[in-house]
Design a protein around this motif. Structure first.
Motif, PDB file in Angstrom:
ATOM      1  N   UNK A   1       0.852  -1.192   0.000  1.00 32.27           N
ATOM      2  CA  UNK A   1       0.000   0.000   0.000  1.00 32.27           C
ATOM      3  C   UNK A   1       0.886   1.240   0.000  1.00 32.27           C
ATOM      4  N   UNK A   2       0.761   2.034  -1.042  1.00 39.76           N
ATOM      5  CA  UNK A   2       1.570   3.237  -1.175  1.00 39.76           C
ATOM      6  C   UNK A   2       0.751   4.457  -0.774  1.00 39.76           C
ATOM      7  N   UNK A   3       1.175   5.109   0.297  1.00 39.77           N
ATOM      8  CA  UNK A   3       0.454   6.268   0.786  1.00 39.77           C
ATOM      9  C   UNK A   3       0.897   7.539   0.060  1.00 39.77           C
ATOM     10  N   UNK A   4      -0.007   8.487  -0.078  1.00 38.91           N
ATOM     11  CA  UNK A   4       0.381   9.792  -0.635  1.00 38.91           C
ATOM     12  C   UNK A   4       1.185  10.568   0.396  1.00 38.91           C
ATOM     13  N   UNK A   5       1.865  11.629  -0.004  1.00 37.83           N
ATOM     14  CA  UNK A   5       2.567  12.473   0.982  1.00 37.83           C
ATOM     15  C   UNK A   5       1.562  13.063   1.969  1.00 37.83           C
ATOM     16  N   UNK A   6       1.678  12.660   3.237  1.00 36.57           N
ATOM     17  CA  UNK A   6       0.626  12.970   4.208  1.00 36.57           C
ATOM     18  C   UNK A   6       0.530  14.464   4.521  1.00 36.57           C
ATOM     19  N   UNK A   7       1.647  15.165   4.485  1.00 36.30           N
ATOM     20  CA  UNK A   7       1.561  16.612   4.697  1.00 36.30           C
ATOM     21  C   UNK A   7       0.760  17.263   3.578  1.00 36.30           C
ATOM     22  N   UNK A   8       0.964  16.777   2.364  1.00 45.40           N
ATOM     23  CA  UNK A   8       0.217  17.327   1.227  1.00 45.40           C
ATOM     24  C   UNK A   8      -1.277  17.049   1.375  1.00 45.40           C
ATOM     25  N   UNK A   9      -1.609  15.883   1.899  1.00 45.38           N
ATOM     26  CA  UNK A   9      -3.019  15.558   2.136  1.00 45.38           C
ATOM     27  C   UNK A   9      -3.612  16.506   3.169  1.00 45.38           C
ATOM     28  N   UNK A  10      -2.868  16.764   4.246  1.00 40.60           N
ATOM     29  CA  UNK A  10      -3.343  17.687   5.275  1.00 40.60           C
ATOM     30  C   UNK A  10      -3.559  19.082   4.693  1.00 40.60           C
ATOM     31  N   UNK A  11      -2.617  19.552   3.902  1.00 44.32           N
ATOM     32  CA  UNK A  11      -2.736  20.882   3.313  1.00 44.32           C
ATOM     33  C   UNK A  11      -3.924  20.946   2.359  1.00 44.32           C
ATOM     34  N   UNK A  12      -4.121  19.873   1.586  1.00 48.30           N
ATOM     35  CA  UNK A  12      -5.256  19.856   0.656  1.00 48.30           C
ATOM     36  C   UNK A  12      -6.572  19.929   1.409  1.00 48.30           C
ATOM     37  N   UNK A  13      -6.693  19.248   2.537  1.00 47.06           N
ATOM     38  CA  UNK A  13      -7.938  19.280   3.306  1.00 47.06           C
ATOM     39  C   UNK A  13      -8.282  20.700   3.728  1.00 47.06           C
ATOM     40  N   UNK A  14      -7.277  21.453   4.157  1.00 49.94           N
ATOM     41  CA  UNK A  14      -7.523  22.825   4.596  1.00 49.94           C
ATOM     42  C   UNK A  14      -7.900  23.707   3.411  1.00 49.94           C
ATOM     43  N   UNK A  15      -7.161  23.582   2.302  1.00 52.85           N
ATOM     44  CA  UNK A  15      -7.476  24.380   1.108  1.00 52.85           C
ATOM     45  C   UNK A  15      -8.870  24.051   0.590  1.00 52.85           C
ATOM     46  N   UNK A  16      -9.214  22.769   0.524  1.00 52.16           N
ATOM     47  CA  UNK A  16     -10.518  22.366   0.008  1.00 52.16           C
ATOM     48  C   UNK A  16     -11.655  22.837   0.901  1.00 52.16           C
ATOM     49  N   UNK A  17     -11.411  22.900   2.196  1.00 53.78           N
ATOM     50  CA  UNK A  17     -12.444  23.343   3.132  1.00 53.78           C
ATOM     51  C   UNK A  17     -12.657  24.848   3.058  1.00 53.78           C
ATOM     52  N   UNK A  18     -11.564  25.592   2.936  1.00 55.11           N
ATOM     53  CA  UNK A  18     -11.642  27.056   2.933  1.00 55.11           C
ATOM     54  C   UNK A  18     -11.757  27.637   1.539  1.00 55.11           C
ATOM     55  N   UNK A  19     -11.388  26.853   0.521  1.00 55.79           N
ATOM     56  CA  UNK A  19     -11.350  27.326  -0.866  1.00 55.79           C
ATOM     57  C   UNK A  19     -10.562  28.629  -0.979  1.00 55.79           C
TER      58      UNK A  19
END
Length: 297
Positions: free
Chosen positions: A1-19
């Motif tokens: 199982x290859x995980x994505x870069x987790x920091x990038x996932x965290x940053x995307x969640x914030x950007x997607x929530x706040x747009x």
């Protein structure tokens, strides 16, 4: 199982929530270029475009919508599990709440909350306007804006307004209601509908009436000030269900129709944190208390 870069996932969640890249950078306490870099890393890893920029507007692509829905709950579960293992202050909670709702409804009931949930350590963050939904502000919110991306919303109250005045002022009115109300000075609250006198105009229209040109009207920016003025016999003002108790010794409700504002109050938290113990306890208590004291249709 290859995980994505987790920091990038965290940053995307914030950007997607706040747009917003700038607001995301503020919440994450990093530079805007660092946020953009992490989003590019994630998009390269996934081989999909997640965000669209159209001028100043930022939106999610269909793939971004799906990815955001999938990761939001997962990040919340990671945070909750980590707190449980750390044995930290998982029962500490910050609630952002409108100042009028806090002062008139919530604070008088806090003793009951402490008795029912002694393990809950609740801090109040009082706000005058709709709060920015962010962990930097609070863990959960009471708001009238139920459309924030990535947040769970639970209806607790639908607002209605009704006129009240002091008992001494009421004795000065004569004749039949509701026309008798025009004999009394009116107190208008600008924060309800923004325009001066619009609250009384809408109330009159709801009763198939018009506001007489000769009526005396005084204006206030906030309902708390108008209620205090009404208690001192200065006029008739609008209140909602949580501003004045039915057994209030100073103010009496007039025998006239009420006005539905269309505003609804919601208990709001991040969707990924909705099942945390502290948030669940507070939500359950709020639902029970509001059902007993505030009407829903």
């Amino acid at each position: 199982m290859k995980l994505p870069p987790l920091r990038a996932v965290q940053y995307f969640e914030v950007v997607a929530r706040l747009l917003s890249f700038s607001r995301a950078a503020l919440e994450l306490n990093v530079s805007q270029s660092a946020v953009s870099h992490q989003i590019r890393l994630l998009e390269d890893f996934l081989g999909e475009r997640l965000l669209l920029r159209q001028g100043r507007l930022l939106s999610l692509t269909p793939q971004g919508e799906l990815y955001f829905e999938g990761i939001a709950a997962g990040l919340g579960q990671i945070a909750q599990s980590s707190e449980q293992l750390r044995g930290g202050a998982q029962m500490q909670l910050r609630l952002a709440v409108y100042s009028s709702f806090a002062v008139k409804w919530l604070i008088p009931r806090l003793a009951g909350l402490r008795q029912q949930c002694p393990e809950l350590d609740l801090s109040l963050e009082m706000v005058a306007e709709d709060p920015v939904l962010s962990d930097r502000i609070a863990d959960c919110f009471i708001t009238v804006c139920p459309n924030a991306r990535g947040y769970s919303h639970t209806l607790i109250y639908q607002e209605r307004l009704f006129p009240v005045c002091s008992r001494k002022l009421l004795a000065q009115a004569s004749g039949d209601w509701p026309d008798a109300i025009w004999q009394l000075p009116l107190l208008s609250v600008q924060s309800i509908y923004k325009s001066r006198g619009e609250d009384w105009q809408r109330w009159a229209e709801a009763g198939a009436m018009g506001v007489p040109e000769t009526v005396r009207m005084h204006h206030f920016s906030h309902m708390l000030m108008a209620v205090e003025a009404a208690a001192w016999g200065q006029g008739v003002t609008f209140v909602n269900d949580y501003m004045v108790r039915p057994d209030d010794p100073q103010l009496v409700r007039l025998p006239v129709h009420q006005l539905e504002t269309g505003d609804a109050f919601y208990f709001t938290c991040k969707r990924g944190r909705a099942h945390e113990a502290a948030i669940s306890r507070l939500r359950q208590w709020l639902l029970l208390e509001t059902r007993q004291s505030l009407p829903l249709p």
